[in-house]
Design an enzyme around this catalytic site. Structure first.
Site, mmCIF file in Angstrom:
data_model
loop_
_atom_site.group_PDB
_atom_site.id
_atom_site.type_symbol
_atom_site.label_atom_id
_atom_site.label_comp_id
_atom_site.label_asym_id
_atom_site.label_seq_id
_atom_site.Cartn_x
_atom_site.Cartn_y
_atom_site.Cartn_z
ATOM 1 N N HIS A 155 0.834 -1.207 0.000
ATOM 2 C CA HIS A 155 0.000 0.000 0.000
ATOM 3 C C HIS A 155 0.861 1.247 0.000
ATOM 4 O O HIS A 155 1.811 1.361 0.773
ATOM 5 C CB HIS A 155 -0.918 0.019 1.226
ATOM 6 C CG HIS A 155 -1.946 -1.048 1.214
ATOM 7 N ND1 HIS A 155 -2.987 -1.063 0.320
ATOM 8 C CD2 HIS A 155 -2.094 -2.147 1.981
ATOM 9 C CE1 HIS A 155 -3.729 -2.122 0.531
ATOM 10 N NE2 HIS A 155 -3.213 -2.801 1.536
ATOM 11 N N ASP A 160 -4.903 1.813 -6.659
ATOM 12 C CA ASP A 160 -5.360 2.124 -5.310
ATOM 13 C C ASP A 160 -6.760 2.735 -5.363
ATOM 14 O O ASP A 160 -6.940 3.827 -5.903
ATOM 15 C CB ASP A 160 -4.368 3.085 -4.656
ATOM 16 C CG ASP A 160 -4.655 3.343 -3.192
ATOM 17 O OD1 ASP A 160 -5.757 3.012 -2.708
ATOM 18 O OD2 ASP A 160 -3.764 3.891 -2.521
ATOM 19 N N TYR A 196 9.585 13.794 -11.493
ATOM 20 C CA TYR A 196 10.925 13.255 -11.232
ATOM 21 C C TYR A 196 11.097 12.932 -9.752
ATOM 22 O O TYR A 196 11.652 11.887 -9.403
ATOM 23 C CB TYR A 196 11.998 14.251 -11.663
ATOM 24 C CG TYR A 196 12.291 14.301 -13.152
ATOM 25 C CD1 TYR A 196 11.359 13.899 -14.095
ATOM 26 C CD2 TYR A 196 13.494 14.772 -13.602
ATOM 27 C CE1 TYR A 196 11.638 13.966 -15.447
ATOM 28 C CE2 TYR A 196 13.794 14.836 -14.966
ATOM 29 C CZ TYR A 196 12.855 14.427 -15.874
ATOM 30 O OH TYR A 196 13.130 14.476 -17.214
#
Length: 135
Positions: A21, A63, A112
């Site tokens: 998770h 998720d 990034y």
């Protein structure tokens, strides 16, 4: 093993199984500095980023609790533009999840930073610009 896309390597399977998770996976294009930023790097040279994303999403759900379980780099100078790879990402994500998924668009440098913190980076051979997605 059955029904696993041939582009999914043992290393990638291990990474997907080890993720938990809150862990993110960055799927990036050939221009992305993956070797420099990755904690764990898997290379899929010759494979486009949307194809790689589709293969991953056949094995791993997004998720359900995240407002935006996926993110892409916004186009520099035109944050509302949707490049072809991003359109293909959104189609793959919505198809895999069987629903409309909110895909966030974030600044290149924020992307990034998140990729650097990601559990792993999957470097593809995608040559089109903006062929990067976080899931």
């Amino acid at each position: 093993l059955k029904n696993i896309d041939a582009i999914v390597s043992p290393d990638l399977l291990f990474i997907l199984a080890a993720m938990g998770h809150g862990d993110e996976l960055a799927i990036v294009d050939a221009n992305f500095p993956a070797a420099n930023l990755a904690k764990r790097l898997v290379r899929l040279d010759g494979v486009g980023a949307p194809r790689a994303l589709k293969a991953v999403l056949e094995l791993m759900p997004l998720d359900d609790y995240a407002e935006s379980p996926a993110a892409v780099i916004e186009v520099v100078g035109d944050p509302n533009a949707i490049p072809q790879p991003v359109e293909e990402f959104m189609t793959a994500i919505n198809s895999a999840e069987s629903r409309q998924v909110n895909v966030a668009r974030i600044d290149r440098f924020a992307f990034y930073d998140r990729a650097r913190a990601a559990f792993a980076i999957l470097a593809t051979g995608e040559t089109r610009l903006y062929g990067c997605v976080l899931i």
